[in-house]
Design an enzyme around this catalytic site. Structure first.
Site, PDB file in Angstrom:
ATOM      1  N   GLU A  81       0.854  -1.324  -0.020  1.00 16.17           N
ATOM      2  CA  GLU A  81      -0.147  -0.050  -0.048  1.00 16.17           C
ATOM      3  C   GLU A  81       0.963   1.293   0.217  1.00 16.17           C
ATOM      4  OE1 GLU A  81      -2.839   0.404   3.216  1.00 16.17           O
ATOM      5  OE2 GLU A  81      -3.431   2.156   2.441  1.00 16.17           O
ATOM      6  N   ARG A 308       5.017 -12.894   9.691  1.00 18.80           N
ATOM      7  CA  ARG A 308       5.662 -11.356   9.429  1.00 18.80           C
ATOM      8  C   ARG A 308       7.009 -11.397  10.084  1.00 18.80           C
ATOM      9  NH1 ARG A 308       1.794  -7.386   8.880  1.00 18.80           N
ATOM     10  NH2 ARG A 308       3.223  -5.673   9.327  1.00 18.80           N
ATOM     11  N   LYS A 318       4.042   0.522   9.766  1.00 22.23           N
ATOM     12  CA  LYS A 318       4.204   1.843   8.919  1.00 22.23           C
ATOM     13  C   LYS A 318       3.869   3.131   9.624  1.00 22.23           C
ATOM     14  CE  LYS A 318       3.056  -0.018   4.960  1.00 22.23           C
ATOM     15  NZ  LYS A 318       2.340   0.004   3.575  1.00 22.23           N
TER      16      LYS A 318
HETATM   17  P1  ATP Z   1       2.429  -2.185   8.093  1.00 25.01           P
HETATM   18  O1  ATP Z   1       1.416  -2.827   9.069  1.00 25.01           O
HETATM   19  O2  ATP Z   1       3.948  -2.023   8.624  1.00 25.01           O
HETATM   20  O3  ATP Z   1       1.635  -0.825   7.753  1.00 25.01           O
HETATM   21  P2  ATP Z   1       1.213  -3.349   5.774  1.00 25.01           P
HETATM   22  O4  ATP Z   1       1.156  -4.895   5.961  1.00 25.01           O
HETATM   23  O5  ATP Z   1       0.149  -2.469   5.997  1.00 25.01           O
HETATM   24  O6  ATP Z   1       2.400  -3.066   6.878  1.00 25.01           O
HETATM   25  P3  ATP Z   1       1.596  -3.262   3.127  1.00 25.01           P
HETATM   26  O7  ATP Z   1       2.098  -2.259   2.407  1.00 25.01           O
HETATM   27  O8  ATP Z   1       0.042  -3.710   3.003  1.00 25.01           O
HETATM   28  O9  ATP Z   1       1.984  -2.982   4.577  1.00 25.01           O
HETATM   29  O10 ATP Z   1       2.541  -4.736   2.850  1.00 25.01           O
HETATM   30  C1  ATP Z   1       2.737  -5.253   1.467  1.00 25.01           C
HETATM   31  C2  ATP Z   1       2.913  -6.646   1.576  1.00 25.01           C
HETATM   32  O11 ATP Z   1       4.120  -6.672   2.536  1.00 25.01           O
HETATM   33  C3  ATP Z   1       1.867  -7.348   2.203  1.00 25.01           C
HETATM   34  O12 ATP Z   1       1.790  -8.544   1.566  1.00 25.01           O
HETATM   35  C4  ATP Z   1       2.067  -7.610   3.556  1.00 25.01           C
HETATM   36  O13 ATP Z   1       1.810  -8.805   4.101  1.00 25.01           O
HETATM   37  C5  ATP Z   1       3.865  -7.665   3.493  1.00 25.01           C
HETATM   38  N1  ATP Z   1       4.546  -7.320   4.839  1.00 25.01           N
HETATM   39  C6  ATP Z   1       4.180  -6.115   5.634  1.00 25.01           C
HETATM   40  N2  ATP Z   1       4.763  -6.103   6.546  1.00 25.01           N
HETATM   41  C7  ATP Z   1       5.467  -7.181   6.763  1.00 25.01           C
HETATM   42  C8  ATP Z   1       6.401  -7.849   7.642  1.00 25.01           C
HETATM   43  N3  ATP Z   1       6.789  -7.090   8.586  1.00 25.01           N
HETATM   44  N4  ATP Z   1       6.824  -9.296   7.422  1.00 25.01           N
HETATM   45  C9  ATP Z   1       6.506  -9.801   6.368  1.00 25.01           C
HETATM   46  N5  ATP Z   1       5.903  -9.221   5.240  1.00 25.01           N
HETATM   47  C10 ATP Z   1       5.248  -8.163   5.385  1.00 25.01           C
HETATM   48 MG    MG Z   2      -1.580  -3.911   4.184  1.00 22.77          MG
END
Ligand code: ATP
Ligand code: MG
Length: 606
Positions: A81, A308, A318
């Site tokens: 995102e 994760r 984030k």
């Molecule tokens: P955050 O919780 O940090 O805002 P998010 O999951 O909302 O992270 P996205 O931009 O939606 O962030 O993530 C893109 C991809 O990266 C998704 O498929 C998510 O599952 C993966 N991802 C995000 N954070 C992690 C993590 N800590 N470890 C592994 N994969 C991750």
């Molecule tokens: Mg997300």
């Protein structure tokens, strides 16, 4: 820097260091502090229990290919995102998605999940692309956006309404959420669930004009308010948002929710394996439910979840990273203390070190916190092979060699990297005045201090053995201001006579030729292992006040004057350093990437 027992020890190439500390590293691996939050094993995850959990995703994919699913194709996607910069957790997902596609001869798309214009920005889109490229992955021409599918998604929502599978709810969000019930108690039907198809169609279309206020109406899927899975209880699939979108402007007034956009985007792109993190496991039945409504033949994407990446002494969300930036606790998204990819890059991490780390931790079905020492280990291992050795003195103390002619200058030869002969050697200028580290001299040393002290001899690496004959002390402050030595002309390294043994070898720089630099020493940004996991305590309470120490007037060997941004070096005996973006030829700035040894765990045990 510790006290060394022999001159050999001091300049041990790091691989010897690693062999002696091999056990330490293994322990590190074992210490991956597995905090079991939810150990989820289910029937169809039987492959995980076979003991090859690191590759369970691979096993699933292999099986799907063997069963001839989706015409034996594999297609993955990385779906960020664009509401922040990528962090090392994302690197784990990137390596997996691109890695699996490449391993099985498939493709991986980059898809921006841009369904919330309130939080998203084109600045983030650009940085995300830069970071993925930096890691070494290529999505070719497959750069997609969920917003590419807003039209198709709207049509699909209209289809659901026509099939009696979606309805407009006029209740506010808090009432809808109250009616959802609890995991053990069924939800309550909305009073608007019985609306006719025509009325729903009319209202949904009007929601997409400026007629209704944000929050006044939503579209919900008609699934099952009694489902034990809360996500199946008539989830909201569209809401009204009036903020312009960074790509579609004011075209839309309704925006799909993540759950409604994500799986469908997978479907539209022909994705076969939708690899995502464990928190989406409970969303999977809904993912499948939408695909069931959408699919027209045998093809269907499959969602597989993995744990994760969480790191000790780090926050990874984030939202929190954005707070740290906005509140000025760090200098920006690329502050070298941040776990963002741009921060790690600026700190001196290489893409290879990050991939090495991701490989080490693997993919499992249990949430865990990985020890940040392991990440530091990975970068040490990588830079050990790549980084040229240089001399840099962080806290300089002048040594004057009284019997060395004042007008004489010699060039001594030093190897650039004992790990890689092809990196050659360089000439370093030596004269009668050199700087050594303040901590390499003691007026009254304890036993086993094999560095410089009155009457003691040490070797200046690559040059001569010197003997301390005296020193000048500031009587008021007690600070040592200068040290006076003599040198033995017979002991030049590599020449006849150099076999003479002394117990300590020091790094040094010529005082007349050294270049000045600012050196930024970084420590962990938080002083609690799990800053986000403390009940009732804000993670900011655990910010480490000593996470950045700036040293000015450090003395470096002159070859570093022309070093380029992000160029990496091992300052011998001190650690790995890289040139910061703020650096110029006339005002050098270096960042410490990591020390040579893991001092943190030791300090913490005291
Ligand atoms: P955050 O919780 O940090 O805002 P998010 O999951 O909302 O992270 P996205 O931009 O939606 O962030 O993530 C893109 C991809 O990266 C998704 O498929 C998510 O599952 C993966 N991802 C995000 N954070 C992690 C993590 N800590 N470890 C592994 N994969 C991750
Ligand atoms: Mg997300």
């Amino acid at each position: 820097m510790g006290a060394y027992t022999s001159s050999k020890d001091i300049f041990l190439p790091l691989n010897s260091y690693f062999s002696t500390h091999y056990l330490n590293i293994l322990l590190n691996l074992v210490f991956l502090k597995l905090i079991f939050r939810n150990n989820i094993m289910r029937e169809n995850d039987e492959l995980i229990t076979r003991g090859d959990s690191r590759s369970f995703i691979e096993s699933f994919i292999e099986k799907d290919l063997k069963d001839g699913k989706n015409n034996n194709k594999i297609h993955t996607r990385f779906p960020p995102e664009p509401n922040g910069y990528l962090h090392i957790g994302h690197a784990k997902a990137i390596c997996l998605n691109f890695g699996m596609a490449s391993k099985f001869g498939g493709k991986c798309n980059l898809r921006f999940d841009d369904t919330n214009p309130v939080k998203e920005d084109v600045e983030y889109v650009d940085s995300i692309k830069e970071d993925i490229r930096w890691l070494g992955f290529d999505w070719e021409d497959r750069e997609f956006y969920a917003s590419d599918y807003f039209g198709k998604l709207f049509d699909f929502a209209v289809d659901l309404i026509k099939k009696g599978l979606a309805y407009v709810d006029d209740q506010p969000a808090d009432v809808i959420s109250e009616q959802k019930g609890t995991p053990t108690q069924s939800g309550q039907e909305s009073p608007f669930k019985g609306r006719s198809v025509d009325e729903n169609l009319d209202l949904f279309k009007r929601m997409n004009t400026s007629e209704f206020e944000e929050g006044s109406r939503v579209l919900r899927a008609k699934v099952d308010m009694a489902s034990p899975n809360m996500h199946m209880r008539d989830p909201i699939i569209y809401r009204i948002i009036k903020t312009p979108h960074h790509r579609t402007g004011n075209t839309w007034m309704v925006y799909p929710m993540y759950d409604f956009a994500h799986g469908q985007s997978d479907y539209f792109e022909g994705v076969t394996h939708s690899l995502c993190t464990l928190e989406f496991e409970v969303h999977r039945p809904l993912y499948d439910w939408f695909i069931d409504q959408l699919k027209t033949n045998d093809y269907r994407p499959r969602q597989i979840e993995f744990n994760r990446l969480n790191l000790t002494y780090t926050v990874m969300s984030k939202r929190k990273l954005l707070e740290l930036v906005r509140e000025g606790n760090v200098s920006g998204w690329d502050d070298p203390r941040m776990p963002t990819l741009c921060g790690l890059r600026r700190r001196g991490y290489t893409p290879e070190s990050i991939k090495r780390f991701v490989n080490l931790i693997g993919y499992t079905k249990v949430e865990a916190i990985n020890d940040v020492s392991l990440l530091e280990h990975a970068v040490r291992e990588d830079l050990n092979l790549k980084a040229p050795r240089v001399f840099g003195v962080l806290n300089p103390l002048k040594v004057i060699i009284s019997n060395y002619p004042g007008d004489k200058v010699e060039n001594v030869d030093l190897i650039n990297n004992p790990e890689d002969e092809s990196m050659g050697s360089r000439k370093v200028t030596f004269c009668n005045e050199v700087f050594i580290e303040q901590e390499d001299f003691m007026e009254s040393p304890p036993n086993k201090f094999f560095r410089l002290a009155p009457g003691m001899e040490v070797r200046l690496k690559g040059a001569y053995i010197i003997k301390c004959e005296g020193f000048k002390k500031n009587e008021k402050t007690g600070a040592i201001e200068e040290v006076y030595c003599t040198y033995d002309p017979q002991t030049r390294s590599g020449e006849h006579g150099s076999e003479k043994k002394v117990k300590g070898t020091l790094h040094w720089v010529s005082a007349r030729h050294a270049v000045d630099a600012e050196v930024r020493l970084y420590d962990r940004l938080f002083n609690h292992e799990d800053p986000s996991g403390q009940k009732d305590e804000d993670y900011r309470k655990f910010l480490n006040p000593d996470s950045l120490k700036i040293l000015k007037g450090c003395k470096l060997e002159p070859s570093l004057k022309s070093a380029k941004h992000l160029e990496k070096f091992q300052f011998q005996r001190l650690g790995y350093f890289c040139v910061d973006y703020d650096s110029t030829e006339s005002a050098l700035v270096f960042n410490r990437t990591v020390q040579l040894k893991d001092t943190w765990s030791k300090i913490n045990k005291v």
